[in-house]
Design a protein around this motif. Structure first.
Motif, PDB file in Angstrom:
ATOM      1  N   ASP A 249       0.844  -1.184   0.000  1.00 57.05           N
ATOM      2  CA  ASP A 249       0.000   0.000   0.000  1.00 57.05           C
ATOM      3  C   ASP A 249       0.882   1.237   0.000  1.00 57.05           C
ATOM      4  O   ASP A 249       2.025   1.200   0.435  1.00 57.05           O
ATOM      5  CB  ASP A 249      -0.969   0.009   1.189  1.00 57.05           C
ATOM      6  N   ARG A 250       0.315   2.299  -0.535  1.00 57.23           N
ATOM      7  CA  ARG A 250       1.053   3.559  -0.629  1.00 57.23           C
ATOM      8  C   ARG A 250       0.079   4.692  -0.324  1.00 57.23           C
ATOM      9  O   ARG A 250      -0.997   4.775  -0.922  1.00 57.23           O
ATOM     10  CB  ARG A 250       1.631   3.713  -2.027  1.00 57.23           C
ATOM     11  N   GLN A 251       0.480   5.545   0.601  1.00 56.61           N
ATOM     12  CA  GLN A 251      -0.362   6.683   0.964  1.00 56.61           C
ATOM     13  C   GLN A 251      -0.241   7.772  -0.099  1.00 56.61           C
ATOM     14  O   GLN A 251       0.854   8.149  -0.482  1.00 56.61           O
ATOM     15  CB  GLN A 251       0.044   7.225   2.329  1.00 56.61           C
TER      16      GLN A 251
ATOM     17  N   GLU B 182      -2.722  10.635  -0.025  1.00 53.22           N
ATOM     18  CA  GLU B 182      -3.134  11.797   0.762  1.00 53.22           C
ATOM     19  C   GLU B 182      -3.334  11.296   2.195  1.00 53.22           C
ATOM     20  O   GLU B 182      -3.294  10.086   2.426  1.00 53.22           O
ATOM     21  CB  GLU B 182      -4.445  12.384   0.216  1.00 53.22           C
ATOM     22  N   PRO B 183      -3.595  12.167   3.153  1.00 51.82           N
ATOM     23  CA  PRO B 183      -3.755  11.686   4.532  1.00 51.82           C
ATOM     24  C   PRO B 183      -4.780  10.562   4.705  1.00 51.82           C
ATOM     25  O   PRO B 183      -4.590   9.667   5.520  1.00 51.82           O
ATOM     26  CB  PRO B 183      -4.188  12.945   5.303  1.00 51.82           C
ATOM     27  N   ASN B 184      -5.861  10.559   3.936  1.00 48.42           N
ATOM     28  CA  ASN B 184      -6.885   9.520   4.090  1.00 48.42           C
ATOM     29  C   ASN B 184      -7.098   8.703   2.811  1.00 48.42           C
ATOM     30  O   ASN B 184      -8.109   8.030   2.659  1.00 48.42           O
ATOM     31  CB  ASN B 184      -8.212  10.144   4.530  1.00 48.42           C
ATOM     32  N   ARG B 185      -6.141   8.762   1.884  1.00 51.54           N
ATOM     33  CA  ARG B 185      -6.273   8.061   0.600  1.00 51.54           C
ATOM     34  C   ARG B 185      -5.043   7.185   0.371  1.00 51.54           C
ATOM     35  O   ARG B 185      -3.912   7.641   0.471  1.00 51.54           O
ATOM     36  CB  ARG B 185      -6.411   9.071  -0.528  1.00 51.54           C
ATOM     37  N   PHE B 186      -5.308   5.911   0.012  1.00 51.76           N
ATOM     38  CA  PHE B 186      -4.230   4.952  -0.213  1.00 51.76           C
ATOM     39  C   PHE B 186      -4.453   4.191  -1.520  1.00 51.76           C
ATOM     40  O   PHE B 186      -5.592   3.979  -1.933  1.00 51.76           O
ATOM     41  CB  PHE B 186      -4.184   3.907   0.911  1.00 51.76           C
TER      42      PHE B 186
ATOM     43  N   LEU C 181      -5.998  -1.731   7.011  1.00 50.26           N
ATOM     44  CA  LEU C 181      -5.305  -0.447   6.919  1.00 50.26           C
ATOM     45  C   LEU C 181      -6.193   0.701   7.411  1.00 50.26           C
ATOM     46  O   LEU C 181      -5.727   1.616   8.090  1.00 50.26           O
ATOM     47  CB  LEU C 181      -4.872  -0.208   5.470  1.00 50.26           C
ATOM     48  N   THR C 182      -7.478   0.631   7.094  1.00 50.73           N
ATOM     49  CA  THR C 182      -8.429   1.654   7.543  1.00 50.73           C
ATOM     50  C   THR C 182      -8.489   1.694   9.070  1.00 50.73           C
ATOM     51  O   THR C 182      -8.417   2.775   9.682  1.00 50.73           O
ATOM     52  CB  THR C 182      -9.832   1.366   6.954  1.00 50.73           C
TER      53      THR C 182
ATOM     54  N   SER D 198      -5.332   3.047  10.671  1.00 47.59           N
ATOM     55  CA  SER D 198      -5.201   4.489  10.473  1.00 47.59           C
ATOM     56  C   SER D 198      -6.206   5.291  11.302  1.00 47.59           C
ATOM     57  O   SER D 198      -6.244   6.517  11.220  1.00 47.59           O
ATOM     58  CB  SER D 198      -5.369   4.834   8.987  1.00 47.59           C
TER      59      SER D 198
ATOM     60  N   GLU E 178      -7.913   1.962  -5.161  1.00 40.98           N
ATOM     61  CA  GLU E 178      -7.661   3.240  -4.509  1.00 40.98           C
ATOM     62  C   GLU E 178      -8.781   3.398  -3.500  1.00 40.98           C
ATOM     63  O   GLU E 178      -9.968   3.291  -3.851  1.00 40.98           O
ATOM     64  CB  GLU E 178      -7.690   4.379  -5.520  1.00 40.98           C
TER      65      GLU E 178
END
Length: 192
Positions: free
Chosen positions: A44-46, A48-52, A78-79, A82, A159
């Motif tokens: 996984d790759r971030q 934005e702060p709440n988007r992966f 992951l959710t 976070s 995404e």
């Protein structure tokens, strides 16, 4: 006499390939290892702060269903890690990736690895010949003295956007992270 020896070698190679394939197991749920076509596991790759961007790649014996379930599980896990309650799938895709390999008989080396749409070759005693994967034909006077196999594997990507609070009822792309972990979790195979 040489003809029988060549067939015995080809049979032994085929048997060893089947034994190795029989021992292969599905990709377990773990961080990704390897590169390119040999990469398996989740990543996984971030963005934005709440988007992966989340992905899960299986090996050649991992089913499409397993790959997609593990992707969904990773998104939910992951959710929760976070600090969010649910995630929305902004987009999702599952790709079938294939590689075809050939293992030629002995005496014509140099053709191993990936193959193209056709080959032409010159053999002493029988002149120029061609081989085409769709029409068959072998490299030697004995016909098919090589093994061709295609290896398929699935990789799912998504995404996701993570959110807090109750899930909007009208959003079919929204998933309760806790519910996904609870329902899919028991079927997830972890490494030993």
């Amino acid at each position: 006499m040489m003809h029988l020896g060549r067939k015995a070698v080809v049979a032994a190679l085929a048997a060893s390939t089947l034994m190795v394939a029989g021992c292969a197991t599905e990709t377990t749920y773990r961080p990704a290892t390897g590169q390119g076509f040999n990469r398996t596991g989740y990543s996984d790759r971030q963005v934005e702060p709440n988007r992966f961007l989340v992905s899960f790649a299986g090996n050649s014996v991992t089913s499409r269903d397993t790959v997609e379930r593990y992707l969904l599980f990773r998104a939910a896990e992951l959710t929760l890690q976070s600090g969010y309650d649910y995630f929305v799938m902004a987009n999702r895709d599952t790709d079938l990736q294939s590689r075809t390999y050939s293992t030629p008989g002995f005496g014509y080396g140099g053709f191993g690895g990936y193959w193209g749409p056709s080959w032409r070759y010159y053999g002493r005693g029988f002149g120029w010949r061609s081989w085409d994967p769709w029409f068959g034909g072998g490299f030697g006077p004995w016909g098919n003295d090589f093994d061709i196999r295609t290896i398929d594997r699935y990789e799912a990507t998504a995404e996701i956007v993570m959110r807090k609070g109750p899930i909007p009822r009208d959003n079919l792309r929204a998933f309760n992270a806790r519910a996904v972990v609870d329902s899919i979790g028991p079927s997830v195979v972890l490494p030993k």
